[in-house]
Motif scaffolding. Structure first.
Motif, short mmCIF file in Angstrom:
data_model
loop_
_atom_site.label_atom_id
_atom_site.label_comp_id
_atom_site.label_asym_id
_atom_site.label_seq_id
_atom_site.Cartn_x
_atom_site.Cartn_y
_atom_site.Cartn_z
N VAL A 163 -152.59 -39.28 56.55
CA VAL A 163 -151.89 -39.45 57.64
C VAL A 163 -153.36 -39.52 58.80
O VAL A 163 -154.24 -38.96 58.76
CB VAL A 163 -151.71 -38.01 58.46
CG1 VAL A 163 -151.49 -37.77 59.89
CG2 VAL A 163 -150.43 -37.26 57.52
N CYS A 164 -153.21 -40.67 59.33
CA CYS A 164 -154.37 -41.16 60.30
C CYS A 164 -153.81 -41.72 61.70
O CYS A 164 -152.63 -42.40 61.68
CB CYS A 164 -154.79 -42.48 59.61
SG CYS A 164 -155.57 -42.33 57.98
N ASP A 165 -154.53 -41.10 62.64
CA ASP A 165 -153.93 -41.56 64.00
C ASP A 165 -152.59 -41.11 64.09
O ASP A 165 -151.86 -41.97 64.85
CB ASP A 165 -154.30 -42.97 64.33
CG ASP A 165 -155.83 -43.38 64.26
OD1 ASP A 165 -156.53 -42.31 64.51
OD2 ASP A 165 -156.23 -44.38 63.87
N ASN A 166 -152.09 -40.03 63.72
CA ASN A 166 -150.72 -39.41 63.73
C ASN A 166 -149.77 -40.47 63.37
O ASN A 166 -148.70 -40.57 63.93
CB ASN A 166 -150.63 -39.01 65.27
CG ASN A 166 -151.09 -37.73 65.67
OD1 ASN A 166 -151.37 -36.80 65.09
ND2 ASN A 166 -151.19 -37.61 67.03
N LEU A 176 -138.99 -51.35 54.72
CA LEU A 176 -140.52 -51.44 54.42
C LEU A 176 -141.30 -52.06 55.47
O LEU A 176 -141.22 -53.18 55.92
CB LEU A 176 -140.64 -52.17 53.01
CG LEU A 176 -142.01 -52.54 52.44
CD1 LEU A 176 -142.67 -51.34 52.11
CD2 LEU A 176 -141.98 -53.61 51.35
N THR A 177 -142.48 -51.38 55.85
CA THR A 177 -143.45 -51.85 56.59
C THR A 177 -144.87 -51.33 56.00
O THR A 177 -144.91 -50.22 55.48
CB THR A 177 -143.28 -51.07 58.03
OG1 THR A 177 -142.27 -51.21 58.63
CG2 THR A 177 -144.45 -51.77 59.00
N GLU A 178 -145.92 -52.30 55.78
CA GLU A 178 -147.26 -51.95 55.28
C GLU A 178 -148.15 -51.90 56.33
O GLU A 178 -148.09 -52.68 57.24
CB GLU A 178 -147.28 -52.74 54.23
CG GLU A 178 -146.59 -52.73 52.98
CD GLU A 178 -146.97 -53.46 51.82
OE1 GLU A 178 -146.72 -53.05 50.67
OE2 GLU A 178 -147.45 -54.74 52.23
N GLY A 179 -149.23 -51.08 56.17
CA GLY A 179 -150.24 -51.00 57.26
C GLY A 179 -151.34 -50.57 56.25
O GLY A 179 -151.26 -49.72 55.40
N ALA A 180 -152.59 -50.61 56.97
CA ALA A 180 -153.83 -49.79 56.14
C ALA A 180 -154.09 -48.68 57.12
O ALA A 180 -154.20 -48.80 58.20
CB ALA A 180 -155.00 -50.96 56.52
N PRO A 181 -154.27 -47.71 56.43
CA PRO A 181 -154.36 -46.41 57.32
C PRO A 181 -155.96 -46.35 57.91
O PRO A 181 -156.05 -45.76 58.77
CB PRO A 181 -154.49 -45.22 56.29
CG PRO A 181 -154.70 -45.99 54.88
CD PRO A 181 -154.27 -47.43 55.08
N PHE A 182 -156.81 -47.15 57.58
CA PHE A 182 -157.98 -47.30 58.26
C PHE A 182 -158.68 -48.59 57.70
O PHE A 182 -158.13 -49.22 56.76
CB PHE A 182 -159.08 -46.12 57.75
CG PHE A 182 -159.40 -46.14 56.38
CD1 PHE A 182 -159.97 -46.64 55.42
CD2 PHE A 182 -158.43 -45.11 55.71
CE1 PHE A 182 -160.55 -46.55 54.11
CE2 PHE A 182 -158.51 -45.05 54.21
CZ PHE A 182 -159.47 -45.82 53.41
N PRO A 183 -159.59 -49.16 58.44
CA PRO A 183 -160.23 -50.73 58.41
C PRO A 183 -160.85 -50.78 56.71
O PRO A 183 -161.47 -49.91 56.38
CB PRO A 183 -161.26 -50.72 59.26
CG PRO A 183 -160.97 -49.94 60.68
CD PRO A 183 -160.33 -48.65 59.78
#
Length: 110
Positions: free
Chosen positions: A42-45, A63-70
């Protein structure tokens, strides 16, 4: 922006009936664990679930993908389905079942 405790409590309330889920604070954000297996961040809510083949098949059109942090590898970003506790619990069960067991910790030196 760090995640707030209210969001963590909400996610835990959604997932706790699925099994032994708990959160640990990590670097200002949170890791979500099933027993000793980390299965989400859990990053940035925002909820990021580790990608697995079973999770990908379950998510299909959602399906949606994303990076929790750089610099992080992509995770499944869960946003719209957070209110559907049954759907979310099933995703977590499928994910945890496919993740390998954590490596045993080495004993601390005296």
């Amino acid at each position: 922006m760090a995640s707030d405790q209210l969001f963590i409590d909400f996610i835990l309330d959604q997932l706790t009936p699925a099994g032994p889920v708990h959160a640990k604070k990590m670097f200002g954000e949170y890791g979500l664990y099933w027993d000793d297996k980390i299965f989400a961040l859990v990053c940035d809510n925002r909820l990021y679930v580790k990608p697995t083949a079973a999770g990908r098949a379950y998510l299909q059109d959602a399906l949606t993908e994303g990076a929790p942090f750089p610099g992080a590898k992509p995770y499944f970003l869960i946003e719209e389905e957070l209110d559907d506790h049954r759907w979310l619990q099933q995703l977590v069960r499928l994910t945890v079942a496919e993740l390998p067991a954590p490596k045993p910790k080495k004993p601390k030196r005296k």
